[in-house]
Design a protein around this motif. Structure first.
Motif, PDB file in Angstrom:
ATOM      1  N   VAL A  12      11.336  39.269  63.061  1.00 37.23           N
ATOM      2  CA  VAL A  12      10.425  40.036  63.970  1.00 37.23           C
ATOM      3  C   VAL A  12      10.957  41.386  63.832  1.00 37.23           C
ATOM      4  N   LEU A  13      12.109  41.689  64.076  1.00 34.19           N
ATOM      5  CA  LEU A  13      12.654  42.999  64.250  1.00 34.19           C
ATOM      6  C   LEU A  13      12.671  43.833  62.976  1.00 34.19           C
ATOM      7  N   GLN A  14      12.990  43.224  61.648  1.00 37.00           N
ATOM      8  CA  GLN A  14      12.852  43.901  60.404  1.00 37.00           C
ATOM      9  C   GLN A  14      11.387  44.068  60.138  1.00 37.00           C
ATOM     10  N   ALA A  15      10.623  43.271  60.159  1.00 37.07           N
ATOM     11  CA  ALA A  15       9.126  43.199  60.102  1.00 37.07           C
ATOM     12  C   ALA A  15       8.424  44.447  60.587  1.00 37.07           C
ATOM     13  N   PHE A  16       8.724  44.694  61.951  1.00 35.30           N
ATOM     14  CA  PHE A  16       8.144  45.689  62.887  1.00 35.30           C
ATOM     15  C   PHE A  16       8.947  46.935  62.946  1.00 35.30           C
ATOM     16  N   THR A  17       9.971  47.131  62.203  1.00 31.68           N
ATOM     17  CA  THR A  17      10.679  48.299  62.402  1.00 31.68           C
ATOM     18  C   THR A  17       9.917  49.472  61.866  1.00 31.68           C
ATOM     19  N   PRO A  18       9.066  49.494  61.001  1.00 26.57           N
ATOM     20  CA  PRO A  18       8.247  50.670  60.445  1.00 26.57           C
ATOM     21  C   PRO A  18       7.486  51.160  61.658  1.00 26.57           C
ATOM     22  N   LYS A  19       6.996  50.289  62.629  1.00 30.15           N
ATOM     23  CA  LYS A  19       6.090  50.578  63.623  1.00 30.15           C
ATOM     24  C   LYS A  19       6.925  51.194  65.058  1.00 30.15           C
ATOM     25  N   LEU A  20       8.501  51.158  64.852  1.00 32.96           N
ATOM     26  CA  LEU A  20       9.298  51.564  65.891  1.00 32.96           C
ATOM     27  C   LEU A  20       9.938  53.014  65.752  1.00 32.96           C
ATOM     28  N   LEU A  21       9.517  53.350  64.422  1.00 31.30           N
ATOM     29  CA  LEU A  21       9.952  54.603  64.191  1.00 31.30           C
ATOM     30  C   LEU A  21       9.210  55.867  64.371  1.00 31.30           C
ATOM     31  N   LYS A  22       9.716  57.029  64.338  1.00 25.63           N
ATOM     32  CA  LYS A  22       8.740  58.080  64.296  1.00 25.63           C
ATOM     33  C   LYS A  22       7.800  58.454  63.406  1.00 25.63           C
ATOM     34  N   GLN A  23       6.786  59.097  63.545  1.00 23.36           N
ATOM     35  CA  GLN A  23       6.077  59.163  62.506  1.00 23.36           C
ATOM     36  C   GLN A  23       6.303  60.083  61.367  1.00 23.36           C
ATOM     37  N   THR A  24       7.261  61.006  61.610  1.00 23.55           N
ATOM     38  CA  THR A  24       7.639  61.981  60.740  1.00 23.55           C
ATOM     39  C   THR A  24       8.659  61.475  59.658  1.00 23.55           C
ATOM     40  N   GLU A  25       8.961  60.029  59.955  1.00 23.23           N
ATOM     41  CA  GLU A  25       9.915  59.271  58.809  1.00 23.23           C
ATOM     42  C   GLU A  25       9.258  58.167  58.423  1.00 23.23           C
ATOM     43  N   ALA A  26       9.068  57.885  57.382  1.00 25.84           N
ATOM     44  CA  ALA A  26       8.488  56.588  56.562  1.00 25.84           C
ATOM     45  C   ALA A  26       9.280  56.175  55.653  1.00 25.84           C
ATOM     46  N   PHE A  27      10.061  54.817  55.763  1.00 22.10           N
ATOM     47  CA  PHE A  27      11.012  54.167  54.786  1.00 22.10           C
ATOM     48  C   PHE A  27      11.934  55.185  54.275  1.00 22.10           C
ATOM     49  N   GLY A  28      12.660  55.900  55.231  1.00 20.02           N
ATOM     50  CA  GLY A  28      13.711  56.745  54.875  1.00 20.02           C
ATOM     51  C   GLY A  28      13.245  58.096  54.434  1.00 20.02           C
ATOM     52  N   VAL A  29      12.001  58.509  54.451  1.00 24.80           N
ATOM     53  CA  VAL A  29      11.599  59.637  53.752  1.00 24.80           C
ATOM     54  C   VAL A  29      10.905  60.623  54.680  1.00 24.80           C
ATOM     55  N   TYR A  30      11.298  61.862  54.670  1.00 19.41           N
ATOM     56  CA  TYR A  30      10.676  62.704  55.792  1.00 19.41           C
ATOM     57  C   TYR A  30       9.213  62.978  55.430  1.00 19.41           C
ATOM     58  N   VAL A  31       8.423  62.931  56.606  1.00 18.38           N
ATOM     59  CA  VAL A  31       7.009  63.317  56.446  1.00 18.38           C
ATOM     60  C   VAL A  31       6.802  64.399  57.262  1.00 18.38           C
ATOM     61  N   PRO A  32       6.269  65.546  56.607  1.00 17.24           N
ATOM     62  CA  PRO A  32       5.930  66.515  57.693  1.00 17.24           C
ATOM     63  C   PRO A  32       4.532  66.031  58.610  1.00 17.24           C
ATOM     64  N   MET A  51      11.563  48.988  47.587  1.00 18.86           N
ATOM     65  CA  MET A  51      10.262  49.240  46.941  1.00 18.86           C
ATOM     66  C   MET A  51       9.330  50.290  47.613  1.00 18.86           C
ATOM     67  N   MET A  52       9.190  50.257  49.090  1.00 19.00           N
ATOM     68  CA  MET A  52       8.331  51.178  49.809  1.00 19.00           C
ATOM     69  C   MET A  52       9.074  52.629  49.972  1.00 19.00           C
ATOM     70  N   HIS A  53      10.235  52.623  49.864  1.00 17.48           N
ATOM     71  CA  HIS A  53      11.138  53.857  49.910  1.00 17.48           C
ATOM     72  C   HIS A  53      10.689  54.778  48.420  1.00 17.48           C
ATOM     73  N   VAL A  54      10.758  54.145  47.515  1.00 18.12           N
ATOM     74  CA  VAL A  54      10.378  54.718  46.152  1.00 18.12           C
ATOM     75  C   VAL A  54       8.837  54.786  46.321  1.00 18.12           C
ATOM     76  N   ARG A  55       7.975  54.175  46.667  1.00 21.16           N
ATOM     77  CA  ARG A  55       6.646  54.553  46.680  1.00 21.16           C
ATOM     78  C   ARG A  55       6.309  55.738  47.367  1.00 21.16           C
ATOM     79  N   VAL A  56       6.800  55.869  48.701  1.00 20.75           N
ATOM     80  CA  VAL A  56       6.687  56.907  49.643  1.00 20.75           C
ATOM     81  C   VAL A  56       7.316  58.259  48.945  1.00 20.75           C
ATOM     82  N   LYS A  57       8.417  58.238  48.509  1.00 19.12           N
ATOM     83  CA  LYS A  57       8.951  59.381  47.951  1.00 19.12           C
ATOM     84  C   LYS A  57       8.183  60.019  46.680  1.00 19.12           C
TER      85      LYS A  57
END
Length: 368
Positions: free
Chosen positions: A15-35, A101-107
């Motif tokens: 559960v912790l792994q699955a919902f990690t993306p929802k616990l992060l600030k919006q300006t970071e997605a899968f280790g990539v900075y998002v303005p 996989m998601m890190h590469v796609r977001v980048k």
């Protein structure tokens, strides 16, 4: 009982792994900075939902297979423990593999859409940030360490009364299953390991004083408030772990000096209670605080979506997980994926902070 305990651990990790993306600030997605301007990009939202669905589904399938196997095959405690650890690593690797996989796609999406092209990168500095910090005072972390030193002294005083064989490990049932011959070193091995771990929690709290604050230029007031609260709660969490670990390991050690205070039931229940309390603390911490305080309710200022963005330091994050920046004086930095802190491996001191305690614990453990 042991099967469901391990099952609970596996479920928590999943559960912790699955919902990690929802616990992060919006300006970071899968280790990539998002303005800020692209924080609610529909493609990113879809990636986060897909990650949660895939990791949660595969994790629950593995959990179900594990429980069915354990209940139908009736394995020994040792086999069950080894298999449980193997399944835990499988769940972790599934989450990590899909993350990359998601890190590469977001980048790639960031490059294709030119999120930082033509934008002015701004580094916001709050000169009063250090003065505003509300971390636990250093002396509070030192007190448990003083208690542990006192326990070591007391152990030497009682050395002659201790048994010739010292228990060094206890099985899931609470019974000792590994022993070491009594020596002046072996009798204090557990307090020494505890002392090293207490030192690690102290270093974590102290390191947050000097960790640079990543302030969002589009939402300065909110960002500063969340950063301060994140450090405060992180310091409290470190103290909680230091105290609970001191109580548990201190009792384990005392019962080797005074066997009359120990019992198999207590030895079984105490780690279980510690585990439950730790999971509760982690759950409250991540749900209430989130990474960088992103889940804290702060009276927000109006976001500025001009052509100014925070400094894009993606180049210092290898895979969005490992941070290497020799020009950054910070030793501790906030994680980009996950809750908590990681080290700046561009600073030599970080390697000492990481491997120093680890080597000490291994030396103590393998010297028994």
């Amino acid at each position: 009982m042991i099967v469901f305990l391990f099952g609970f651990i596996l479920l928590f990790i999943t559960v912790l792994q699955a919902f990690t993306p929802k616990l992060l600030k919006q300006t970071e997605a899968f280790g990539v900075y998002v303005p800020e301007q692209y924080a609610k990009e529909q493609t990113i939202i879809a990636y986060k939902k897909r990650y949660t669905a895939v990791v949660l589904t595969l994790g629950i399938i593995l959990l179900a297979v594990y429980i069915i196997w354990a209940l139908t095959q009736s394995p020994t405690e040792e086999t069950l423990s080894l298999f449980s650890i193997g399944v835990q690593f499988c769940i972790l690797f599934i989450g990590l593999g899909y993350y990359f996989m998601m890190h590469v796609r977001v980048k790639r999406l960031k490059e294709e859409q030119g999120w930082t092209t033509g934008k002015k990168e701004v580094r916001v500095v709050d000169l009063q940030f250090q003065a505003k910090l509300q971390l636990i005072p250093r002396i509070v972390f030192i007190i448990p360490m003083i208690i542990t030193v006192g326990l070591i002294i007391y152990t030497f005083m009682k050395y002659a009364q201790m048994p010739d064989m010292i228990p060094t490990h206890w099985g899931p049932s609470g019974q000792p299953d590994a022993f070491s011959e009594k020596t002046y070193f072996s009798v204090v091995s557990m307090p020494l390991i505890l002392l090293v771990m207490q030192g690690m929690f102290l270093m974590m709290s102290e390191g947050m004083k000097f960790a640079g604050a990543k302030i969002n230029p589009a939402n300065k007031k909110t960002s500063v408030s969340q950063q301060l609260a994140f450090r405060k709660y992180s310091s409290w969490f470190a103290l909680f772990m230091a105290i609970t670990m001191t109580l548990m390991m201190g009792y384990f050690h005392l019962q080797t000096i005074h066997p009359e205070i120990g019992s198999a039931w207590v030895m079984f229940a105490l780690p279980l209670v510690f585990l439950v309390l730790t999971f509760l603390a982690v759950g409250i911490y991540i749900v209430k605080v989130g990474q960088s305080g992103s889940r804290l309710k702060i009276e927000e200022d109006s976001p500025s979506l001009e052509d100014k963005i925070a400094v894009d330091d993606d180049k210092y994050w290898k895979g969005g997980i490992i941070y290497i920046n020799k020009d950054d004086p910070s030793i501790l930095v906030e994680k980009r994926f996950g809750i908590g802190w990681t080290l700046n491996f561009g600073r030599p001191l970080s390697w000492i902070v990481l491997f120093g305690p680890l080597i000490l614990i291994l030396v103590i453990a393998f010297s028994l």
